[in-house]
Write a protein that holds these residues in place. Structure first.
Motif, PDB file in Angstrom:
ATOM      1  N   VAL A   1       0.834  -1.204   0.000  1.00 27.85           N
ATOM      2  CA  VAL A   1       0.000   0.000   0.000  1.00 27.85           C
ATOM      3  C   VAL A   1       0.867   1.251   0.000  1.00 27.85           C
ATOM      4  O   VAL A   1       0.632   2.198  -0.763  1.00 27.85           O
ATOM      5  N   LEU A   2       1.897   1.273   0.840  1.00 30.12           N
ATOM      6  CA  LEU A   2       2.788   2.436   0.896  1.00 30.12           C
ATOM      7  C   LEU A   2       3.529   2.648  -0.414  1.00 30.12           C
ATOM      8  O   LEU A   2       3.649   3.784  -0.908  1.00 30.12           O
ATOM      9  N   SER A   3       4.016   1.560  -1.005  1.00 33.36           N
ATOM     10  CA  SER A   3       4.733   1.702  -2.276  1.00 33.36           C
ATOM     11  C   SER A   3       3.783   2.092  -3.408  1.00 33.36           C
ATOM     12  O   SER A   3       4.182   2.816  -4.325  1.00 33.36           O
ATOM     13  N   SER A   4       2.524   1.673  -3.338  1.00 33.82           N
ATOM     14  CA  SER A   4       1.550   2.074  -4.347  1.00 33.82           C
ATOM     15  C   SER A   4       1.294   3.581  -4.304  1.00 33.82           C
ATOM     16  O   SER A   4       1.263   4.247  -5.338  1.00 33.82           O
ATOM     17  N   VAL A   5       1.120   4.107  -3.101  1.00 28.92           N
ATOM     18  CA  VAL A   5       0.895   5.549  -2.949  1.00 28.92           C
ATOM     19  C   VAL A   5       2.129   6.324  -3.410  1.00 28.92           C
ATOM     20  O   VAL A   5       2.023   7.340  -4.112  1.00 28.92           O
ATOM     21  N   LEU A   6       3.317   5.841  -3.043  1.00 29.62           N
ATOM     22  CA  LEU A   6       4.551   6.501  -3.477  1.00 29.62           C
ATOM     23  C   LEU A   6       4.707   6.466  -4.995  1.00 29.62           C
ATOM     24  O   LEU A   6       5.137   7.449  -5.600  1.00 29.62           O
ATOM     25  N   MET A   7       4.350   5.343  -5.611  1.00 23.87           N
ATOM     26  CA  MET A   7       4.442   5.237  -7.074  1.00 23.87           C
ATOM     27  C   MET A   7       3.529   6.253  -7.747  1.00 23.87           C
ATOM     28  O   MET A   7       3.921   6.899  -8.716  1.00 23.87           O
ATOM     29  N   ILE A   8       2.317   6.416  -7.239  1.00 25.24           N
ATOM     30  CA  ILE A   8       1.388   7.390  -7.809  1.00 25.24           C
ATOM     31  C   ILE A   8       1.976   8.787  -7.721  1.00 25.24           C
ATOM     32  O   ILE A   8       1.982   9.545  -8.693  1.00 25.24           O
ATOM     33  N   LEU A   9       2.495   9.137  -6.554  1.00 21.52           N
ATOM     34  CA  LEU A   9       3.072  10.472  -6.372  1.00 21.52           C
ATOM     35  C   LEU A   9       4.300  10.690  -7.255  1.00 21.52           C
ATOM     36  O   LEU A   9       4.457  11.761  -7.853  1.00 21.52           O
ATOM     37  N   LEU A  10       5.159   9.688  -7.342  1.00 23.27           N
ATOM     38  CA  LEU A  10       6.372   9.835  -8.139  1.00 23.27           C
ATOM     39  C   LEU A  10       6.063   9.949  -9.627  1.00 23.27           C
ATOM     40  O   LEU A  10       6.681  10.754 -10.337  1.00 23.27           O
ATOM     41  N   VAL A  11       5.103   9.187 -10.110  1.00 17.78           N
ATOM     42  CA  VAL A  11       4.741   9.275 -11.521  1.00 17.78           C
ATOM     43  C   VAL A  11       4.132  10.634 -11.828  1.00 17.78           C
ATOM     44  O   VAL A  11       4.401  11.231 -12.885  1.00 17.78           O
ATOM     45  N   LEU A  12       3.347  11.165 -10.903  1.00 19.99           N
ATOM     46  CA  LEU A  12       2.771  12.486 -11.124  1.00 19.99           C
ATOM     47  C   LEU A  12       3.822  13.592 -11.091  1.00 19.99           C
ATOM     48  O   LEU A  12       3.611  14.662 -11.680  1.00 19.99           O
ATOM     49  N   LEU A  13       4.938  13.371 -10.442  1.00 21.36           N
ATOM     50  CA  LEU A  13       6.004  14.367 -10.392  1.00 21.36           C
ATOM     51  C   LEU A  13       6.812  14.439 -11.683  1.00 21.36           C
ATOM     52  O   LEU A  13       7.478  15.442 -11.934  1.00 21.36           O
ATOM     53  N   HIS A  14       6.751  13.385 -12.491  1.00 20.65           N
ATOM     54  CA  HIS A  14       7.526  13.370 -13.725  1.00 20.65           C
ATOM     55  C   HIS A  14       7.038  14.422 -14.700  1.00 20.65           C
ATOM     56  O   HIS A  14       5.847  14.717 -14.775  1.00 20.65           O
ATOM     57  N   LYS A  15       7.967  14.974 -15.443  1.00 24.10           N
ATOM     58  CA  LYS A  15       7.659  15.971 -16.460  1.00 24.10           C
ATOM     59  C   LYS A  15       7.137  15.249 -17.695  1.00 24.10           C
ATOM     60  O   LYS A  15       7.689  14.232 -18.100  1.00 24.10           O
ATOM     61  N   GLY A  16       6.099  15.801 -18.320  1.00 22.51           N
ATOM     62  CA  GLY A  16       5.563  15.226 -19.543  1.00 22.51           C
ATOM     63  C   GLY A  16       6.579  15.339 -20.669  1.00 22.51           C
ATOM     64  O   GLY A  16       7.229  16.367 -20.834  1.00 22.51           O
ATOM     65  N   ARG A  17       6.735  14.295 -21.463  1.00 24.71           N
ATOM     66  CA  ARG A  17       7.709  14.299 -22.544  1.00 24.71           C
ATOM     67  C   ARG A  17       7.053  14.553 -23.900  1.00 24.71           C
ATOM     68  O   ARG A  17       7.674  14.401 -24.931  1.00 24.71           O
ATOM     69  N   GLY A  18       5.780  14.898 -23.894  1.00 27.10           N
ATOM     70  CA  GLY A  18       5.086  15.163 -25.141  1.00 27.10           C
ATOM     71  C   GLY A  18       4.440  13.904 -25.680  1.00 27.10           C
ATOM     72  O   GLY A  18       4.875  12.794 -25.431  1.00 27.10           O
ATOM     73  N   GLY A  19       3.384  14.089 -26.406  1.00 33.01           N
ATOM     74  CA  GLY A  19       2.663  12.950 -26.955  1.00 33.01           C
ATOM     75  C   GLY A  19       1.736  12.359 -25.926  1.00 33.01           C
ATOM     76  O   GLY A  19       1.837  12.604 -24.734  1.00 33.01           O
ATOM     77  N   GLY A  20       0.798  11.604 -26.372  1.00 31.87           N
ATOM     78  CA  GLY A  20      -0.100  10.902 -25.468  1.00 31.87           C
ATOM     79  C   GLY A  20      -1.031  11.825 -24.712  1.00 31.87           C
ATOM     80  O   GLY A  20      -1.495  12.842 -25.218  1.00 31.87           O
ATOM     81  N   MET A  21      -1.321  11.466 -23.490  1.00 31.31           N
ATOM     82  CA  MET A  21      -2.305  12.181 -22.691  1.00 31.31           C
ATOM     83  C   MET A  21      -1.845  13.586 -22.304  1.00 31.31           C
ATOM     84  O   MET A  21      -2.665  14.461 -22.097  1.00 31.31           O
ATOM     85  N   SER A  22      -0.543  13.812 -22.207  1.00 35.08           N
ATOM     86  CA  SER A  22      -0.078  15.128 -21.785  1.00 35.08           C
ATOM     87  C   SER A  22      -0.399  16.194 -22.835  1.00 35.08           C
ATOM     88  O   SER A  22      -0.658  17.342 -22.499  1.00 35.08           O
ATOM     89  N   ASP A  23      -0.411  15.838 -24.112  1.00 41.07           N
ATOM     90  CA  ASP A  23      -0.786  16.795 -25.158  1.00 41.07           C
ATOM     91  C   ASP A  23      -2.265  17.138 -25.102  1.00 41.07           C
ATOM     92  O   ASP A  23      -2.661  18.260 -25.415  1.00 41.07           O
ATOM     93  N   MET A  24      -3.065  16.180 -24.701  1.00 43.21           N
ATOM     94  CA  MET A  24      -4.503  16.385 -24.680  1.00 43.21           C
ATOM     95  C   MET A  24      -4.892  17.482 -23.691  1.00 43.21           C
ATOM     96  O   MET A  24      -5.835  18.226 -23.917  1.00 43.21           O
ATOM     97  N   PHE A  25      -4.163  17.594 -22.611  1.00 44.19           N
ATOM     98  CA  PHE A  25      -4.504  18.554 -21.569  1.00 44.19           C
ATOM     99  C   PHE A  25      -3.581  19.765 -21.554  1.00 44.19           C
ATOM    100  O   PHE A  25      -3.383  20.383 -20.525  1.00 44.19           O
ATOM    101  N   GLY A  26      -3.004  20.112 -22.674  1.00 38.28           N
ATOM    102  CA  GLY A  26      -2.194  21.315 -22.773  1.00 38.28           C
ATOM    103  C   GLY A  26      -0.742  21.134 -22.421  1.00 38.28           C
ATOM    104  O   GLY A  26      -0.012  22.109 -22.298  1.00 38.28           O
ATOM    105  N   GLY A  27      -0.274  19.936 -22.280  1.00 34.28           N
ATOM    106  CA  GLY A  27       1.121  19.704 -21.936  1.00 34.28           C
ATOM    107  C   GLY A  27       2.025  19.608 -23.141  1.00 34.28           C
ATOM    108  O   GLY A  27       3.205  19.354 -23.009  1.00 34.28           O
TER     109      GLY A  27
END
Length: 77
Positions: A11-37
């Motif tokens: 459970v702790l590693s799952s929450v940490l994974m969610i937070l860490l993935v959200l901290l990553h910078k968008g590299r373009g393409g995919g879902m990040s382009d859809m929302f203005g990234g």
């Protein structure tokens, strides 16, 4: 006892994974382009902080994966 420990770590590693993935910078393409990234500046490669974030994310992912396998093995027996 061991199953409870692995569940807590999972459970702790799952929450940490969610937070860490959200901290990553968008590299373009995919879902990040859809929302203005899609607007990004090409000012260079990865910084030291980004590389460390990548390493931390991979490490937490390995812990998460190990907990999933361990819990699966414990439930099988």
């Amino acid at each position: 006892m061991l199953e409870t420990l692995f569940t807590i770590v999972l459970v702790l590693s799952s929450v940490l994974m969610i937070l860490l993935v959200l901290l990553h910078k968008g590299r373009g393409g995919g879902m990040s382009d859809m929302f203005g990234g899609g607007v990004s500046s090409g000012l260079g490669g990865s910084s030291v902080a980004e590389r460390n974030l990548d390493r931390l994310t991979i490490g937490i992912g390995a812990i998460w994966f190990a907990c999933v396998i361990a819990l699966g093995l414990l439930k099988a027996y």
